[in-house]
Design a protein around this motif. Sequence first.
Motif, PDB file in Angstrom:
ATOM      1  N   SER A 115     -29.427  -1.176 109.244  1.00 63.27           N
ATOM      2  CA  SER A 115     -28.281  -0.496 108.635  1.00 63.27           C
ATOM      3  C   SER A 115     -27.836  -1.042 107.285  1.00 63.27           C
ATOM      4  O   SER A 115     -27.056  -0.409 106.584  1.00 63.27           O
ATOM      5  CB  SER A 115     -27.097  -0.518 109.602  1.00 63.27           C
ATOM      6  OG  SER A 115     -26.698  -1.852 109.876  1.00 63.27           O
TER       7      SER A 115
ATOM      8  N   ARG B 276     -26.253  -2.858 115.135  1.00 62.62           N
ATOM      9  CA  ARG B 276     -24.989  -2.853 115.866  1.00 62.62           C
ATOM     10  C   ARG B 276     -24.052  -1.787 115.326  1.00 62.62           C
ATOM     11  O   ARG B 276     -23.332  -1.131 116.071  1.00 62.62           O
ATOM     12  CB  ARG B 276     -24.332  -4.234 115.775  1.00 62.62           C
ATOM     13  CG  ARG B 276     -23.073  -4.361 116.612  1.00 62.62           C
ATOM     14  CD  ARG B 276     -22.621  -5.798 116.750  1.00 62.62           C
ATOM     15  NE  ARG B 276     -23.619  -6.605 117.427  1.00 62.62           N
ATOM     16  CZ  ARG B 276     -23.348  -7.762 118.020  1.00 62.62           C
ATOM     17  NH1 ARG B 276     -22.120  -8.215 118.032  1.00 62.62           N
ATOM     18  NH2 ARG B 276     -24.302  -8.451 118.598  1.00 62.62           N
ATOM     19  N   SER B 277     -24.061  -1.592 113.999  1.00 64.89           N
ATOM     20  CA  SER B 277     -23.140  -0.639 113.381  1.00 64.89           C
ATOM     21  C   SER B 277     -23.898   0.312 112.463  1.00 64.89           C
ATOM     22  O   SER B 277     -25.057   0.082 112.132  1.00 64.89           O
ATOM     23  CB  SER B 277     -22.058  -1.375 112.583  1.00 64.89           C
ATOM     24  OG  SER B 277     -22.654  -2.129 111.540  1.00 64.89           O
ATOM     25  N   CYS B 278     -23.205   1.355 112.049  1.00 58.81           N
ATOM     26  CA  CYS B 278     -23.816   2.381 111.209  1.00 58.81           C
ATOM     27  C   CYS B 278     -22.928   2.617 109.981  1.00 58.81           C
ATOM     28  O   CYS B 278     -22.105   3.537 109.963  1.00 58.81           O
ATOM     29  CB  CYS B 278     -23.967   3.671 112.026  1.00 58.81           C
ATOM     30  SG  CYS B 278     -24.901   4.976 111.225  1.00 58.81           S
TER      31      CYS B 278
ATOM     32  N   SER C 250     -27.017   2.427 118.298  1.00 62.21           N
ATOM     33  CA  SER C 250     -26.302   1.161 118.265  1.00 62.21           C
ATOM     34  C   SER C 250     -26.694   0.344 119.493  1.00 62.21           C
ATOM     35  O   SER C 250     -26.507   0.788 120.633  1.00 62.21           O
ATOM     36  CB  SER C 250     -24.789   1.403 118.264  1.00 62.21           C
ATOM     37  OG  SER C 250     -24.092   0.176 118.344  1.00 62.21           O
TER      38      SER C 250
ATOM     39  N   ASP D 192     -26.804  -3.778 121.109  1.00 60.34           N
ATOM     40  CA  ASP D 192     -26.445  -5.186 121.009  1.00 60.34           C
ATOM     41  C   ASP D 192     -27.718  -6.004 121.221  1.00 60.34           C
ATOM     42  O   ASP D 192     -28.191  -6.160 122.347  1.00 60.34           O
ATOM     43  CB  ASP D 192     -25.396  -5.532 122.062  1.00 60.34           C
ATOM     44  CG  ASP D 192     -24.986  -7.006 122.016  1.00 60.34           C
ATOM     45  OD1 ASP D 192     -25.466  -7.725 121.108  1.00 60.34           O
ATOM     46  OD2 ASP D 192     -24.206  -7.430 122.889  1.00 60.34           O
TER      47      ASP D 192
END
Length: 240
Positions: A9, A32-34, A53, A55
Amino acid sequence: MNILVTGCSRGVGLEICRVLLEQGHTVYGIARSCPDDFITLQSQYKGRLLFKSVDLSDSEHVKENVFKDFCGSKVQLDGYVNNAAVAYDDIVTNLNLDRLKAMYEVNVFTPMMMTKNVIRNMLLHHTKGAIVHISSISVHTGYKGLAMYASSKGALEAFSKDTAREWGPMGVRSNVVVPGFMATAMSSTLTEEQRNKIYARTSLKDATSIRSVAETVAFLLSNKAESITGQNIHVDNGTI
């Protein structure tokens, strides 16, 4: 080709996705995030940049989180880029075991479990695929405060070389790209003076180009690199 990329990302991972998409590949991205930059890239390549997403500190559930719920057995994986990593920087006499274990989960154990399942996918589809791990110049040139981080990347380099030997007969290649210091979020905590000292140790006296790292990764995934395996490819501005 279908390429699975972790840490997709931002930074190097985002640039790897960009290069692969420009070359016409489909990318299965995990992070983990976008953030906005990734969403913008998705909009430019609709249907070819997929995201989940995950972990990556949860190494025990890699199979179900990635290979069942995201890119299942019907997806033929041609390549895997292990880019996701976390840094634990400190001097050795301050070493904290819990922080060390947490870093190894993301930097070593999850990539090993990912590699296991990627190879199983390649065997299922009779694919002569390619794996690329992103390491660090700190494995090869010492830096104060990076002993723990470098040790995790050194473990990956050894894992890659033996993976190449083990699965080469089935046409699976495994290589490592060793970037020098880049202008990324991971190095953003350094002062300008610290960065300049690091760059002074290179032949080109500058930060390593993120684009150059991404292009090297794409090359190693391609058929143009069909005879390259078990190698560490340094993209580090000639760090000495």
